[in-house]
Design an enzyme around this catalytic site. Structure first.
Site, PDB file in Angstrom:
ATOM      1  N   GLY A 238     -10.349   7.648   7.327  1.00  0.00           N
ATOM      2  CA  GLY A 238     -10.007   6.301   6.896  1.00  0.00           C
ATOM      3  C   GLY A 238     -10.112   6.022   5.415  1.00  0.00           C
ATOM      4  O   GLY A 238      -9.755   4.931   4.975  1.00  0.00           O
ATOM      5  N   GLY A 289      -7.542  12.121   6.563  1.00  0.00           N
ATOM      6  CA  GLY A 289      -6.171  12.597   6.574  1.00  0.00           C
ATOM      7  C   GLY A 289      -5.476  12.147   5.301  1.00  0.00           C
ATOM      8  O   GLY A 289      -5.184  12.920   4.387  1.00  0.00           O
ATOM      9  N   ARG A 290      -5.279  10.832   5.222  1.00  0.00           N
ATOM     10  CA  ARG A 290      -4.586  10.249   4.075  1.00  0.00           C
ATOM     11  C   ARG A 290      -5.247  10.614   2.749  1.00  0.00           C
ATOM     12  O   ARG A 290      -4.560  10.923   1.780  1.00  0.00           O
ATOM     13  CB  ARG A 290      -4.592   8.723   4.230  1.00  0.00           C
ATOM     14  CG  ARG A 290      -3.712   7.986   3.237  1.00  0.00           C
ATOM     15  CD  ARG A 290      -3.984   6.484   3.305  1.00  0.00           C
ATOM     16  NE  ARG A 290      -3.994   5.984   4.665  1.00  0.00           N
ATOM     17  CZ  ARG A 290      -2.918   5.537   5.310  1.00  0.00           C
ATOM     18  NH1 ARG A 290      -1.768   5.475   4.704  1.00  0.00           N
ATOM     19  NH2 ARG A 290      -3.014   5.110   6.556  1.00  0.00           N
ATOM     20  N   ARG A 326       7.000   4.309   6.509  1.00  0.00           N
ATOM     21  CA  ARG A 326       5.846   3.457   6.223  1.00  0.00           C
ATOM     22  C   ARG A 326       6.188   2.045   5.735  1.00  0.00           C
ATOM     23  O   ARG A 326       5.606   1.081   6.212  1.00  0.00           O
ATOM     24  CB  ARG A 326       4.885   4.147   5.244  1.00  0.00           C
ATOM     25  CG  ARG A 326       4.302   5.464   5.797  1.00  0.00           C
ATOM     26  CD  ARG A 326       3.195   6.026   4.936  1.00  0.00           C
ATOM     27  NE  ARG A 326       2.035   5.185   4.939  1.00  0.00           N
ATOM     28  CZ  ARG A 326       1.702   4.338   4.000  1.00  0.00           C
ATOM     29  NH1 ARG A 326       2.408   4.243   2.896  1.00  0.00           N
ATOM     30  NH2 ARG A 326       0.642   3.579   4.122  1.00  0.00           N
ATOM     31  N   TYR A 330       4.646  -0.419   8.307  1.00  0.00           N
ATOM     32  CA  TYR A 330       3.359  -1.004   7.887  1.00  0.00           C
ATOM     33  C   TYR A 330       3.496  -1.939   6.694  1.00  0.00           C
ATOM     34  O   TYR A 330       2.488  -2.278   6.086  1.00  0.00           O
ATOM     35  CB  TYR A 330       2.386   0.095   7.450  1.00  0.00           C
ATOM     36  CG  TYR A 330       2.135   1.240   8.390  1.00  0.00           C
ATOM     37  CD1 TYR A 330       1.385   1.059   9.556  1.00  0.00           C
ATOM     38  CD2 TYR A 330       2.594   2.518   8.085  1.00  0.00           C
ATOM     39  CE1 TYR A 330       1.117   2.130  10.379  1.00  0.00           C
ATOM     40  CE2 TYR A 330       2.321   3.587   8.918  1.00  0.00           C
ATOM     41  CZ  TYR A 330       1.578   3.391  10.064  1.00  0.00           C
ATOM     42  OH  TYR A 330       1.299   4.450  10.880  1.00  0.00           O
ATOM     43  N   CYS A 356      21.556   1.752   9.345  1.00  0.00           N
ATOM     44  CA  CYS A 356      22.035   0.438   9.775  1.00  0.00           C
ATOM     45  C   CYS A 356      20.912  -0.389  10.390  1.00  0.00           C
ATOM     46  O   CYS A 356      20.876  -0.640  11.592  1.00  0.00           O
ATOM     47  CB  CYS A 356      23.183   0.609  10.757  1.00  0.00           C
ATOM     48  SG  CYS A 356      24.433   1.687  10.078  1.00  0.00           S
ATOM     49  N   GLU A 357      19.939  -0.757   9.567  1.00  0.00           N
ATOM     50  CA  GLU A 357      18.800  -1.588   9.962  1.00  0.00           C
ATOM     51  C   GLU A 357      18.372  -2.348   8.722  1.00  0.00           C
ATOM     52  O   GLU A 357      18.251  -1.752   7.652  1.00  0.00           O
ATOM     53  CB  GLU A 357      17.595  -0.719  10.363  1.00  0.00           C
ATOM     54  CG  GLU A 357      17.759   0.168  11.552  1.00  0.00           C
ATOM     55  CD  GLU A 357      17.503  -0.550  12.873  1.00  0.00           C
ATOM     56  OE1 GLU A 357      17.001  -1.691  12.862  1.00  0.00           O
ATOM     57  OE2 GLU A 357      17.829   0.048  13.906  1.00  0.00           O
TER      58      GLU A 357
HETATM   59  C1  LIG Z   1      -5.803   9.071  12.222  1.00  0.00           C
HETATM   60  C2  LIG Z   1      -7.225   9.441  12.428  1.00  0.00           C
HETATM   61  C3  LIG Z   1      -7.983   9.926  11.368  1.00  0.00           C
HETATM   62  C4  LIG Z   1      -7.454  10.025   9.955  1.00  0.00           C
HETATM   63  O1  LIG Z   1      -7.248   8.784   9.380  1.00  0.00           O
HETATM   64  P1  LIG Z   1      -6.951   8.681   7.807  1.00  0.00           P
HETATM   65  O2  LIG Z   1      -6.843   7.238   7.558  1.00  0.00           O
HETATM   66  O3  LIG Z   1      -5.674   9.402   7.551  1.00  0.00           O
HETATM   67  O4  LIG Z   1      -8.095   9.299   7.105  1.00  0.00           O
HETATM   68  C5  LIG Z   1      -9.278  10.337  11.632  1.00  0.00           C
HETATM   69  N1  LIG Z   1      -9.806  10.264  12.871  1.00  0.00           N
HETATM   70  C6  LIG Z   1      -9.108   9.798  13.920  1.00  0.00           C
HETATM   71  C7  LIG Z   1      -9.742   9.754  15.248  1.00  0.00           C
HETATM   72  C8  LIG Z   1      -7.797   9.374  13.736  1.00  0.00           C
HETATM   73  O5  LIG Z   1      -7.109   8.890  14.771  1.00  0.00           O
END
Ligand SMILES: *Cc1c(COP(=O)(O)O)cnc(C)c1O
Length: 432
Positions: A238, A289-290, A326, A330, A356-357
């Site tokens: 996150g 991840g991000r 995105r 979002y 076409c959106e």
């Molecule tokens: C998507 C997800 C992450 C990664 O989230 P980021 O915001 O990209 O860091 C980590 N743990 C779980 C369980 C997720 O679903």
């Protein structure tokens, strides 16, 4: 923060001019910097050094095999959400023993595959799932390592579509119920209660929600660890990144802005959380991840038309919402910069794709340098939740992906050919 920069007015990724990649590989094109990718991993790894820890990169953010390999080479584990992702990790040379399997809908087949491969943990999101994992493990005569995902019910202060840690969300088991769930799980013969997990949301730009969640859950983890043979506590992913630096002005680089300097750095994150986690004496897992991939990638697109209506300046580009969803999904912001820097007039522009959106846009009323047909733009910070969410909508081929390493570039996914899009479709006998 990242390795995209202007050299004598031309946008580079590490040592490679993006324009040269466009010439070779065409557009739309995803370009990733290996140094940014691995640098983010290493910074986070170093910040967490005082803890026994494992970074489990969240594969869903960017699952290209080359990305997974680069991270696996640094010792990364992986947070996976499907059998497909586990197979990718294995294909990239990653270890199943460092994989944590998340997600609310694991099928029997997925559970069986993951058990056979010996994953580190199933992060379990419901009681029926615990029972299912127990049953499958019994059938295979294995002990399934599990952790319950606790929903700490804290507001993450992020976009509704990426908040996961409140009782409005489908994720995890309510904080108040977790102890009872473990008590029942401990009676299931084929489970090994290996730890506790949480994940409160994505794109969090302040440390406060992490701190609140950790403060709330650590005493629970302590209590459970005293009863069960716990090895780990996963604090989820996150960590947010900077998407929105101000437009370049006065010759300043656009990422050197006050906003960019406010970013939640690994150092700030660790300074707050490490002291709270250290006394647990558990291995700490983190699932970013991000943070790892987001600023490590851009989407390069060519301007096809500039269309001026009475009210608007539309810049119509050859990338679309099928390449990067995105903004449509979002409402997210991606900085847009020309490959060739220019200091001319700034025009409020809508940057839109050809689909076409009405939702097919990358920016609205964005102050942009005047660009013309044939020029290329870079959509910054597109390394996470970019290509992985691409689709074939409008029968558009998936873009190519290129990885940069110093002065070297390599295609890490070929551009899809058009016939590939419908190769699995068939005409029924009565239409032939
Ligand atoms: C998507 C997800 C992450 C990664 O989230 P980021 O915001 O990209 O860091 C980590 N743990 C779980 C369980 C997720 O679903």
């Amino acid at each position: 923060m990242h390795d995209f920069h202007y050299v004598a007015g031309d946008l580079y990724c590490e040592g490679v001019p993006i324009a040269s990649l466009v010439k070779k590989f065409g557009t739309p094109l995803y370009v990733y910097s290996q140094r940014t990718l691995t640098g983010h991993f290493q910074k986070l790894d170093a910040a967490l050094a005082p803890l026994d820890h494992l970074i489990c990169y969240s594969v869903k953010a960017n699952s290209n095999l080359a990305v997974l390999r680069a991270l696996s080479n640094l010792g990364s584990g992986f947070d996976i959400v499907s059998e497909g992702e586990l197979r990718r990790v294995i294909a990239a040379g990653g270890s199943p023993k460092k994989c944590a399997f998340a997600g609310v809908g694991k099928t029997e087949a997925e559970i069986e595959f993951a058990l056979r491969r010996g994953i580190y943990s199933f992060n379990v999101e419901s009681e029926p799932e615990l029972e299912r994992i127990n049953r499958v493990a019994g059938r295979l005569k294995k002990a399934a390592p599990v952790a319950v995902r606790v929903n700490p019910n804290v507001a993450a202060g992020t976009h509704a579509k990426i908040t996961t840690g409140t009782y409005e969300n489908k994720f995890g088991i309510a904080f108040e119920l977790v102890e009872d769930v473990y008590a029942r799980a401990s009676r299931l013969k084929n489970l090994r209660l290996r730890g506790l997990q949480m994940h409160i949301g994505s794109q969090l730009t302040e440390v406060k929600p992490f701190e609140s969640a950790v403060r709330k859950v650590v005493p629970l983890a302590e209590k459970l660890a005293a009863k069960y043979p716990f090895e780990f506590f996963s604090i989820g992913g996150g960590l947010g990144i900077v998407y929105q630096p101000a437009l370049a002005s006065g010759g300043a680089d656009w990422w050197q802005t006050p906003k960019a300097k406010d970013i939640l750095t690994p150092a700030k994150y660790a300074a707050t959380l490490v002291p709270l986690l250290k006394s647990l004496h558990l291995r700490i897992l983190i699932e970013p991840g991000r943070f790892i991939a987001g600023n490590a990638g851009i989407l390069v697109t060519r301007v096809e038309y500039v269309k001026r209506t009475g009210r608007k300046n539309f810049v119509i580009v050859d990338a679309a919402m099928n390449d990067l969803i995105r903004p449509a999904f979002y409402d997210s912001y991606h900085e847009i910069v020309p490959l060739r820097r220019r200091n001319g007039p700034i025009v409020a522009s809508d940057v839109v794709g050809p689909i076409c959106e009405s939702g097919d846009y990358f920016a609205k009323n964005r102050p942009l340098p005047k660009v013309g047909e044939g020029e290329c733009l870079a959509l910054m910070s597109a390394g996470a939740y970019g290509f992985v969410m691409a689709s074939n909508y409008n029968t558009r081929a998936l873009a190519a992906e290129v990885l940069i390493h110093g002065n070297k570039s390599a295609v890490v996914r070929d551009r899809q050919s058009l016939p590939e899009i419908w190769k699995d479709e068939k005409l029924p006998a009565w239409l032939k």
